[in-house]
Design an enzyme around this catalytic site. Structure first.
Site, PDB file in Angstrom:
ATOM      1  N   CYS A   1       4.682  49.194 -12.899  1.00 49.99           N
ATOM      2  CA  CYS A   1       4.657  47.713 -12.294  1.00 49.99           C
ATOM      3  C   CYS A   1       3.356  47.258 -11.719  1.00 49.99           C
ATOM      4  CB  CYS A   1       5.972  47.444 -11.463  1.00 49.99           C
ATOM      5  SG  CYS A   1       5.779  45.882 -10.608  1.00 49.99           S
TER       6      CYS A   1
ATOM      7  N   CYS B   1       0.951  42.860 -17.594  1.00 50.57           N
ATOM      8  CA  CYS B   1       2.329  42.964 -16.963  1.00 50.57           C
ATOM      9  C   CYS B   1       3.036  44.092 -17.950  1.00 50.57           C
ATOM     10  CB  CYS B   1       3.116  41.864 -16.701  1.00 50.57           C
ATOM     11  SG  CYS B   1       4.847  41.849 -16.494  1.00 50.57           S
TER      12      CYS B   1
END
Length: 277
Positions: free
Chosen positions: A90, A197
């Site tokens: 993440c 991302c």
């Protein structure tokens, strides 16, 4: 220390190295699937622990302190299963929580963060576009990476509002709208797009179609998987006997892969391996 694997020569064959490696991955949601699939490609024998936080997502709009607390809770749930290493799959958690996670877990458990692949993307020459969440786009963190690794090439930062959320919920129409909006902000002459991302890697095919087949996409999944093995002193063994061990934790609860995972090749791969054994 875990035993390193010998280099294999000769034809591929199924092998079982006995001393299995267990790797945990954490994210707010299913953005951890690309890195998990990358680990399985490098080490099919790896036992996996996937820990996410559907109760608290999205993490992007949260304050840095809040992200850190959520990430610590998700990491602790994973660590309870005694992994050999933890991958923070993440970008948001890596930006805000990596120091806290390393302070709590290392050196007992190596912690591998996720950094946008700005350095390899810029090494091929510009122009480069960086697709990221609105919170990350223009942030001091991303600007510092651009300054350090892409100062000599033209870089366009492209915010992608709603894309991670659309991917998380497998909302096909919302994915198409978000990808089209980001592509419209991407200069036509870019040679590379950084997927800033981890969720975006799940729709890489759609992104490539939107920006052009000649554009190179740079994700982080393969790099963090390889780094996890390096930190453990392990070598890739793509012909190792597959493991069926897959632990899924949703906000600390023992569950199965979310239904949305089946919409993506990475999720189907993990489900297939687990159900076949």
């Amino acid at each position: 220390m875990r035993r390193s694997l010998p280099h294999r020569t000769g034809p591929a064959r199924a092998v079982d190295y006995g001393d299995r490696v267990k790797i945990a991955l954490m994210d707010s949601g299913i953005g951890l699937l690309p890195a998990a699939a990358a680990v399985r490609r490098l080490r099919p024998d790896a036992d996996l622990v996937l820990s996410s936080d559907p109760d608290g997502m999205p993490w992007g709009p949260r304050t840095p302190d809040d992200v850190t607390q959520r990430a610590l809770a998700v990491a602790r749930a994973a660590v309870a299963h005694a992994p050999d290493a933890l991958i923070i799959a993440c970008n948001t958690a890596s930006v805000h929580a990596l120091p806290a996670l390393r302070a709590e877990l290392e050196p007992a458990i190596p912690v591998i963060g996720t950094v946008p692949a700005i350095k390899p993307a810029s090494a091929g020459g510009g122009p480069v576009a960086i697709w990221a969440t609105p919170a990350t786009t223009g942030s001091p963190y991303q600007r510092a990476l651009i300054r350090d690794f892409a100062d000599s090439v033209a870089v366009t930062e492209v915010p992608c509002p709603g894309l991670a959320d659309a991917v998380q919920h497998a909302d096909e129409e919302a994915i198409d709208r978000a990808v089209a909006a980001a592509a419209a902000l991407t200069p036509r002459d870019v040679r590379a797009v950084v997927l800033g991302c981890t969720h975006y890697e799940l729709v890489a095919t759609r992104i490539r179609a939107a920006v052009g087949q000649s554009v190179t996409l740079h994700g982080s999944a393969d790099a963090v998987a390889a780094q996890a093995l390096r930190r453990l002193g392990e070598l890739p063994a793509p012909d190792a006997t597959p493991s069926s061990a897959l632990t899924v934790l949703l906000s600390g609860r023992d569950e199965v892969l979310p239904a949305q995972a089946a919409n993506y090749a990475e999720g189907r791969m993990l489900r297939t391996v687990s159900s076949a054994h």
